[in-house]
Scaffold this motif. Structure first.
Motif, short mmCIF file in Angstrom:
data_model
loop_
_atom_site.label_atom_id
_atom_site.label_comp_id
_atom_site.label_asym_id
_atom_site.label_seq_id
_atom_site.Cartn_x
_atom_site.Cartn_y
_atom_site.Cartn_z
N THR A 1 0.86 -1.19 0.00
CA THR A 1 0.00 0.00 0.00
C THR A 1 0.89 1.24 0.00
N ARG A 2 0.27 2.40 -0.21
CA ARG A 2 1.03 3.64 -0.23
C ARG A 2 1.60 3.94 1.15
N ASN A 3 2.84 4.35 1.19
CA ASN A 3 3.45 4.74 2.45
C ASN A 3 3.18 6.22 2.72
N ASP A 4 3.13 6.63 3.99
CA ASP A 4 3.10 8.07 4.31
C ASP A 4 3.85 8.28 5.62
N PRO A 5 4.19 9.54 5.97
CA PRO A 5 5.07 9.77 7.12
C PRO A 5 4.58 9.15 8.43
N ARG A 6 3.28 8.96 8.59
CA ARG A 6 2.77 8.40 9.85
C ARG A 6 3.20 6.95 10.06
N ARG A 7 3.49 6.25 8.96
CA ARG A 7 3.92 4.85 9.07
C ARG A 7 5.33 4.71 9.65
N ILE A 8 6.02 5.83 9.81
CA ILE A 8 7.40 5.78 10.32
C ILE A 8 7.45 5.18 11.73
N THR A 9 6.33 5.23 12.45
CA THR A 9 6.32 4.67 13.80
C THR A 9 6.64 3.18 13.79
N LEU A 10 6.32 2.49 12.70
CA LEU A 10 6.62 1.05 12.60
C LEU A 10 8.13 0.83 12.49
N THR A 11 8.79 1.71 11.74
CA THR A 11 10.25 1.62 11.62
C THR A 11 10.90 1.99 12.95
N LEU A 12 10.35 3.00 13.61
CA LEU A 12 10.86 3.41 14.93
C LEU A 12 10.74 2.25 15.93
N GLN A 13 9.57 1.59 15.94
CA GLN A 13 9.38 0.47 16.85
C GLN A 13 10.38 -0.65 16.59
N LYS A 14 10.62 -0.91 15.30
CA LYS A 14 11.57 -1.97 14.94
C LYS A 14 12.97 -1.62 15.43
N LEU A 15 13.37 -0.37 15.21
CA LEU A 15 14.70 0.06 15.64
C LEU A 15 14.82 0.00 17.16
N ALA A 16 13.77 0.39 17.87
CA ALA A 16 13.76 0.33 19.33
C ALA A 16 13.95 -1.12 19.79
N GLU A 17 13.24 -2.02 19.12
CA GLU A 17 13.33 -3.45 19.44
C GLU A 17 14.76 -3.97 19.19
N ILE A 18 15.33 -3.61 18.04
CA ILE A 18 16.69 -4.04 17.70
C ILE A 18 17.69 -3.57 18.75
N ARG A 19 17.50 -2.33 19.22
CA ARG A 19 18.48 -1.73 20.14
C ARG A 19 18.12 -1.96 21.60
N GLY A 20 17.01 -2.68 21.84
CA GLY A 20 16.60 -2.97 23.20
C GLY A 20 16.26 -1.72 24.00
N MET A 21 15.63 -0.77 23.34
CA MET A 21 15.26 0.49 23.99
C MET A 21 13.76 0.71 23.88
N ASP A 22 13.24 1.63 24.69
CA ASP A 22 11.85 2.04 24.54
C ASP A 22 11.76 3.04 23.38
N PRO A 23 10.63 3.05 22.67
CA PRO A 23 10.49 3.98 21.53
C PRO A 23 10.69 5.45 21.91
N GLU A 24 10.25 5.84 23.10
CA GLU A 24 10.29 7.25 23.49
C GLU A 24 11.71 7.84 23.52
N PRO A 25 12.64 7.25 24.29
CA PRO A 25 14.00 7.83 24.30
C PRO A 25 14.70 7.71 22.95
N ILE A 26 14.43 6.65 22.22
CA ILE A 26 15.12 6.51 20.93
C ILE A 26 14.59 7.56 19.95
N SER A 27 13.29 7.83 20.00
CA SER A 27 12.75 8.82 19.06
C SER A 27 13.29 10.21 19.38
N GLU A 28 13.50 10.49 20.66
CA GLU A 28 14.06 11.79 21.04
C GLU A 28 15.51 11.91 20.53
N ALA A 29 16.27 10.82 20.65
CA ALA A 29 17.66 10.85 20.15
C ALA A 29 17.68 11.04 18.64
#
Ligand code: NI
Length: 256
Positions: free
Chosen positions: A215-243
């Motif tokens: 389906t078409r991507n849009d900027p709001r879908r970025i939260t899925l990539t953020l969640q994946k990165l948080a999972e990979i790095r063993g962090m919570d989404p909130e501090p990683i998104s701030e960084a």
């Protein structure tokens, strides 16, 4: 949570039907800023017009390798002029694409080199597209050592290349591909690199994250990539998104 989508194509025709309502909905969805990536000379004025009227959008100006055969010396003057706007922050997207080869490779290299030289002159960050052209991309980037800032967009090369790009002054951006089931190699790289040099992006309307692939991507879908990165790095989404948010400001030389 504040999120900066560091690479989008909101001017793509796939957004023609609902562009304005989508852009208006971004702040409420937590997408504080978006970098609109330009692809060709005709797009430069459109990006300037967009960022001039939407205060939370930033823009780039540049010629993508797909359009390298339309690049003329005068194009550099248009990019230079566009970068005079206060929210036009980078030269991009520029680089090499040996997957599609829509322009001859020597023409792609000439176009990339000329825009890197302009970035050096203007002290402007660059947004780099490197698809299946890692060797030649790195050869060119090395020639600008000491004069580079900006982003390796949609990073797809090795850990060693990522480290070298960081040493050259660049940030490493991951997109929706990080959520793909076969992205094991990318998870390893995204897990090992220093957090203060990472960025996230959508490249929308392309590169839609799982489970919305197709389906078409849009900027709001970025939260899925953020969640994946948080999972990979063993962090919570909130501090990683701030960084990542702070990294984005530094990568594009935006005053925070
Ligand atoms: Ni792009």
């Amino acid at each position: 949570m504040r999120i900066f989508d560091t690479h989008a194509h909101l001017l793509d025709e796939q957004f023609d039907a609902d562009r304005e309502s989508l852009i208006a909905a971004l702040p409420e969805a937590g997408i504080a800023h978006v970098m609109e990536a330009c692809c060709d000379e005709a797009g430069i004025d459109r990006v300037v017009e967009l960022v001039a009227r939407v205060p939370y959008l930033y823009g780039s100006a540049g010629v993508h390798p797909h359009s390298a055969d339309e690049f003329r010396p005068e194009t550099l003057e248009r990019i230079r002029e566009a970068l005079g706007h206060e929210r036009m922050k980078a030269i991009g997207e520029i680089g090499l694409d040996y997957h599609y080869d829509f322009s001859p490779r020597d023409v792609q290299r000439t176009c990339f080199d000329a825009q890197l030289a302009l970035a050096k002159e203007l002290h402007a960050p660059v947004i780099i597209h490197d698809r299946e052209a890692h060797g030649d991309t790195m050869d060119l980037l090395r020639q600008y050592r000491g004069n580079l800032s900006g982003v390796m967009h949609c990073f797809s090369a090795s850990y060693e290349i990522a480290r070298e790009c960081i040493d050259l002054g660049l940030y490493i951006a991951f997109g929706g591909a990080l959520t793909f089931k076969n992205a094991v190699h990318q998870w390893e790289i995204a897990g090992k690199l220093p957090l203060d040099r990472l960025l996230i992006e959508t490249d929308c309307p392309y590169m839609t994250p799982v489970p919305f692939r197709g389906t078409r991507n849009d900027p709001r879908r970025i939260t899925l990539t953020l969640q994946k990165l948080a999972e990979i790095r063993g962090m919570d989404p909130e501090p990683i998104s701030e960084a990542l948010f702070e990294n984005s400001f530094r990568a594009f030389g935006i005053e925070g």
